[in-house]
Design a protein around this motif. Sequence first.
Motif, PDB file in Angstrom:
ATOM      1  N   GLN A  64     -80.083 -14.911 106.190  1.00  0.00           N
ATOM      2  CA  GLN A  64     -78.704 -14.559 106.500  1.00  0.00           C
ATOM      3  C   GLN A  64     -78.435 -13.088 106.219  1.00  0.00           C
ATOM      4  N   THR A  65     -78.997 -12.580 105.121  1.00  0.00           N
ATOM      5  CA  THR A  65     -78.847 -11.157 104.804  1.00  0.00           C
ATOM      6  C   THR A  65     -79.480 -10.306 105.903  1.00  0.00           C
ATOM      7  N   GLY A  66     -80.654 -10.714 106.364  1.00  0.00           N
ATOM      8  CA  GLY A  66     -81.310 -10.001 107.458  1.00  0.00           C
ATOM      9  C   GLY A  66     -80.478 -10.010 108.727  1.00  0.00           C
ATOM     10  N   MET A  67     -79.892 -11.165 109.044  1.00  0.00           N
ATOM     11  CA  MET A  67     -79.052 -11.255 110.242  1.00  0.00           C
ATOM     12  C   MET A  67     -77.799 -10.394 110.088  1.00  0.00           C
ATOM     13  N   ASP A  68     -77.232 -10.362 108.890  1.00  0.00           N
ATOM     14  CA  ASP A  68     -76.065  -9.523 108.646  1.00  0.00           C
ATOM     15  C   ASP A  68     -76.393  -8.046 108.856  1.00  0.00           C
ATOM     16  N   ILE A  69     -77.556  -7.634 108.380  1.00  0.00           N
ATOM     17  CA  ILE A  69     -77.975  -6.238 108.568  1.00  0.00           C
ATOM     18  C   ILE A  69     -78.131  -5.940 110.046  1.00  0.00           C
ATOM     19  N   LEU A  70     -78.763  -6.873 110.778  1.00  0.00           N
ATOM     20  CA  LEU A  70     -78.902  -6.675 112.227  1.00  0.00           C
ATOM     21  C   LEU A  70     -77.543  -6.584 112.902  1.00  0.00           C
ATOM     22  N   ASP A  71     -76.669  -7.536 112.598  1.00  0.00           N
ATOM     23  CA  ASP A  71     -75.381  -7.606 113.277  1.00  0.00           C
ATOM     24  C   ASP A  71     -74.448  -6.461 112.914  1.00  0.00           C
ATOM     25  N   LYS A  72     -74.402  -6.097 111.642  1.00  0.00           N
ATOM     26  CA  LYS A  72     -73.400  -5.127 111.198  1.00  0.00           C
ATOM     27  C   LYS A  72     -73.883  -3.686 111.236  1.00  0.00           C
ATOM     28  N   GLU A  73     -75.151  -3.462 110.983  1.00  0.00           N
ATOM     29  CA  GLU A  73     -75.618  -2.087 110.861  1.00  0.00           C
ATOM     30  C   GLU A  73     -76.456  -1.638 112.049  1.00  0.00           C
ATOM     31  N   ILE A  74     -77.509  -2.386 112.343  1.00  0.00           N
ATOM     32  CA  ILE A  74     -78.414  -1.942 113.405  1.00  0.00           C
ATOM     33  C   ILE A  74     -77.741  -2.052 114.771  1.00  0.00           C
ATOM     34  N   ASN A  75     -77.048  -3.159 115.013  1.00  0.00           N
ATOM     35  CA  ASN A  75     -76.352  -3.292 116.294  1.00  0.00           C
ATOM     36  C   ASN A  75     -75.330  -2.175 116.482  1.00  0.00           C
ATOM     37  N   ARG A  76     -74.620  -1.830 115.419  1.00  0.00           N
ATOM     38  CA  ARG A  76     -73.616  -0.769 115.503  1.00  0.00           C
ATOM     39  C   ARG A  76     -74.272   0.568 115.861  1.00  0.00           C
ATOM     40  N   MET A  77     -75.426   0.841 115.238  1.00  0.00           N
ATOM     41  CA  MET A  77     -76.138   2.072 115.546  1.00  0.00           C
ATOM     42  C   MET A  77     -76.586   2.082 117.013  1.00  0.00           C
ATOM     43  N   VAL A  78     -77.128   0.943 117.486  1.00  0.00           N
ATOM     44  CA  VAL A  78     -77.584   0.867 118.877  1.00  0.00           C
ATOM     45  C   VAL A  78     -76.405   0.966 119.834  1.00  0.00           C
ATOM     46  N   ASP A  79     -75.270   0.362 119.474  1.00  0.00           N
ATOM     47  CA  ASP A  79     -74.084   0.452 120.325  1.00  0.00           C
ATOM     48  C   ASP A  79     -73.636   1.897 120.516  1.00  0.00           C
ATOM     49  N   SER A  80     -73.838   2.720 119.483  1.00  0.00           N
ATOM     50  CA  SER A  80     -73.449   4.125 119.606  1.00  0.00           C
ATOM     51  C   SER A  80     -74.340   4.872 120.592  1.00  0.00           C
ATOM     52  N   LEU A  81     -75.484   4.309 120.925  1.00  0.00           N
ATOM     53  CA  LEU A  81     -76.410   4.939 121.872  1.00  0.00           C
ATOM     54  C   LEU A  81     -76.271   4.395 123.292  1.00  0.00           C
ATOM     55  N   GLN A  82     -75.268   3.559 123.516  1.00  0.00           N
ATOM     56  CA  GLN A  82     -75.134   2.866 124.804  1.00  0.00           C
ATOM     57  C   GLN A  82     -75.106   3.829 125.988  1.00  0.00           C
ATOM     58  N   THR A  83     -74.365   4.903 125.907  1.00  0.00           N
ATOM     59  CA  THR A  83     -74.284   5.830 127.040  1.00  0.00           C
ATOM     60  C   THR A  83     -75.383   6.885 126.994  1.00  0.00           C
ATOM     61  N   LYS A  84     -75.768   7.294 125.794  1.00  0.00           N
ATOM     62  CA  LYS A  84     -76.759   8.361 125.637  1.00  0.00           C
ATOM     63  C   LYS A  84     -78.179   7.880 125.941  1.00  0.00           C
ATOM     64  N   GLU A  85     -78.525   6.696 125.483  1.00  0.00           N
ATOM     65  CA  GLU A  85     -79.870   6.129 125.659  1.00  0.00           C
ATOM     66  C   GLU A  85     -79.752   4.736 126.276  1.00  0.00           C
ATOM     67  N   LYS A  86     -79.352   4.682 127.529  1.00  0.00           N
ATOM     68  CA  LYS A  86     -79.062   3.411 128.193  1.00  0.00           C
ATOM     69  C   LYS A  86     -80.286   2.489 128.242  1.00  0.00           C
ATOM     70  N   ASN A  87     -81.469   3.009 128.542  1.00  0.00           N
ATOM     71  CA  ASN A  87     -82.668   2.172 128.615  1.00  0.00           C
ATOM     72  C   ASN A  87     -82.994   1.550 127.259  1.00  0.00           C
ATOM     73  N   PHE A  88     -82.902   2.362 126.200  1.00  0.00           N
ATOM     74  CA  PHE A  88     -83.157   1.847 124.859  1.00  0.00           C
ATOM     75  C   PHE A  88     -82.146   0.758 124.511  1.00  0.00           C
ATOM     76  N   TYR A  89     -80.887   1.009 124.817  1.00  0.00           N
ATOM     77  CA  TYR A  89     -79.815   0.051 124.530  1.00  0.00           C
ATOM     78  C   TYR A  89     -80.090  -1.291 125.215  1.00  0.00           C
ATOM     79  N   GLU A  90     -80.404  -1.246 126.494  1.00  0.00           N
ATOM     80  CA  GLU A  90     -80.649  -2.480 127.244  1.00  0.00           C
ATOM     81  C   GLU A  90     -81.910  -3.191 126.750  1.00  0.00           C
ATOM     82  N   SER A  91     -82.941  -2.440 126.443  1.00  0.00           N
ATOM     83  CA  SER A  91     -84.177  -3.039 125.934  1.00  0.00           C
ATOM     84  C   SER A  91     -83.947  -3.699 124.584  1.00  0.00           C
ATOM     85  N   TYR A  92     -83.192  -3.036 123.730  1.00  0.00           N
ATOM     86  CA  TYR A  92     -82.917  -3.584 122.398  1.00  0.00           C
ATOM     87  C   TYR A  92     -82.219  -4.934 122.511  1.00  0.00           C
ATOM     88  N   TYR A  93     -81.176  -5.003 123.332  1.00  0.00           N
ATOM     89  CA  TYR A  93     -80.446  -6.266 123.432  1.00  0.00           C
ATOM     90  C   TYR A  93     -81.247  -7.336 124.175  1.00  0.00           C
TER      91      TYR A  93
END
Length: 116
Positions: A64-93
């Motif tokens: 659960q701690t791992g999922m929280d880190i993914l959901d709250k921290e890593i996803n947020r960081m990747v979301d900030s790259l949505q327009t700048k790094e579109k391929n990375f964003y789509e691949s990540y999700y």
Amino acid sequence: MNKANAILNTVTEKADDLIPFGITQTDIAGFRSCIDNYINSYTIESVSHSESIVITKTLKELFQTGMDILDKEINRMVDSLQTKEKNFYESYYAVRSVKNLGLRRKKETAPQQQVN
């Protein structure tokens, strides 16, 4: 265990030949210790029910701690790259969607009624 012991026997026999590769007697003894620890943990059946519950609870909390880190921290960081790094964003999700494939239970669907 047979393969591990066969490897250990070969390594022990060829110990002198392995020295140039950085394999020492200490490494071989460590490998032997790992095998012994595995055998002991596999054969000992003294884990009580309460210990089993505690271990399971701890593992659930860690996941659960791992999922929280993914959901709250890593996803947020990747979301900030949505327009700048579109391929990375789509691949990540696309990769993140794989986590849902491991669910063991499917949601039950209502049976379909036949129309006559």
